[in-house]
Design a protein around this motif. Sequence first.
Motif, short mmCIF file in Angstrom:
data_model
loop_
_atom_site.label_atom_id
_atom_site.label_comp_id
_atom_site.label_asym_id
_atom_site.label_seq_id
_atom_site.Cartn_x
_atom_site.Cartn_y
_atom_site.Cartn_z
N VAL B 87 0.77 -1.16 0.06
CA VAL B 87 0.21 -0.02 0.14
C VAL B 87 0.87 1.33 -0.02
N ALA B 92 0.46 0.58 -7.82
CA ALA B 92 -0.86 0.80 -8.22
C ALA B 92 -1.26 2.16 -7.50
N ALA B 93 -2.43 2.43 -8.29
CA ALA B 93 -3.24 3.83 -7.86
C ALA B 93 -3.94 3.68 -6.65
N ARG B 94 -3.31 3.82 -5.50
CA ARG B 94 -4.04 3.75 -4.35
C ARG B 94 -4.31 5.04 -3.85
N PRO B 95 -5.62 5.13 -2.84
CA PRO B 95 -6.15 6.23 -2.42
C PRO B 95 -4.74 7.07 -1.22
#
Lengths: 188, 239
Positions: B87, B92-95
Amino acid sequence: MAAPDGDRQLVARVLAGEPDAFRPLVERVGPSVVRAARRILADELEAEDVAQEAFVIAYRSLADWRGEGAFGAWVGRIAVRLAVRRAARRRTVGWIAHDEAAVPLHASEDRAEDPAVSIVRGDRAARLRAAVVGLDEPYREVVALRFFGDRTLEEIATVTGRPLNTVKTHLRRGLQRIRIALDREDLA
Amino acid sequence: MSGLLFTAAELDVADRSAAEERILVALGRELGWVDPGEPTGRPAFVDGVMAAIGAEPTPRPSSAWLASLRRRRPVRALAALRDSFRVAFGPAARPWRARLAAVPVAVATVMLAGSLGVVGAGAAGVRLPDSSQPPPTAPAVAPTTRPGPSVAPEPTSTPSTPPRTVTPTPERSAEPSETPDGGEAGDGAARTARPSERETPEPSDHESHDTPEPSGHETPEPSDHETPGPNETPEAGDA
């Protein structure tokens, strides 16, 4: 394909320590997840049970959600896997219940449908389910997500991490195998 | 009917006939019609899901590993740490809020792993002087450098090599300048009985004490008899 901002924000709130932010997600994608499971299992209560389990699994591994696809597609994939696994454990798969919920929509538009026709349709639906459940992976997953989960091929490619053309190939081969299985049943 | 009508465009462009394509499209549409109705949607479903997740630990990466440790599940704790890394630093496009929550755990893990590495390296460094001593197996390599018999024939053609030229020359070369007395030459002196007979007339012409023996005449004869053959050289070289 990126996830809608609403999904991402809600997931971010859950990961930030707000479990109640999960409720809007369940309310939004819950019906499609239950529907996908029901189309495999032909039993609404069982489908809800599978859908609930899928949501719990998704909640546990929420940090793994990459936000690249729709949240509903991600949970739907989990639910389809669970439903297929459960259906595969049954001895007889998908004898459709002849109640209102189980009758196909296009048939239920004509309430005066002959019960015999309804039975034939139900029998055919059960055979189709059994053929899908009897497929090998990865064809089973692609076919189930496309036709039972109502996911586009682009969504399936995103959620499974496979190229679009590979998904198309899996879909064609899956349909060919289903056809062969149905033909074999007809001959038997 | 299913929400997405299946079309032939969703199939790949593999070799297939138009008839087969029609069959596959019809089969796909039939699959889409299997029990497509909306679920009855029991209102208790969402409540049931929320009640079920209420019993689950919070999925925050920063707290998941602690919760797993409290439950004595080290494998899940390690998995939670791995998730924190994903995370926090994953592509990856994570919040961003999710990343922000995972970064402290990831940084703490890196620091812990680094300190453990330093301690481990220090412990290994204490043993380092012991390891700098020559290993006991080194002498075992030396015997392999001994000249083998196959090298022996070479010294006869190259007498300039130091260990072989020194030892054979005093014994076998019959050059007159180096051997003032023929008897010291060993076997060669015993065989050359004739030179002693020729010595008598010459000392009168020259100074006899400088050139006691007529070495110039004797040279060819000893060399013919005493030239070591190739087989003898290795034995001298062994010394």
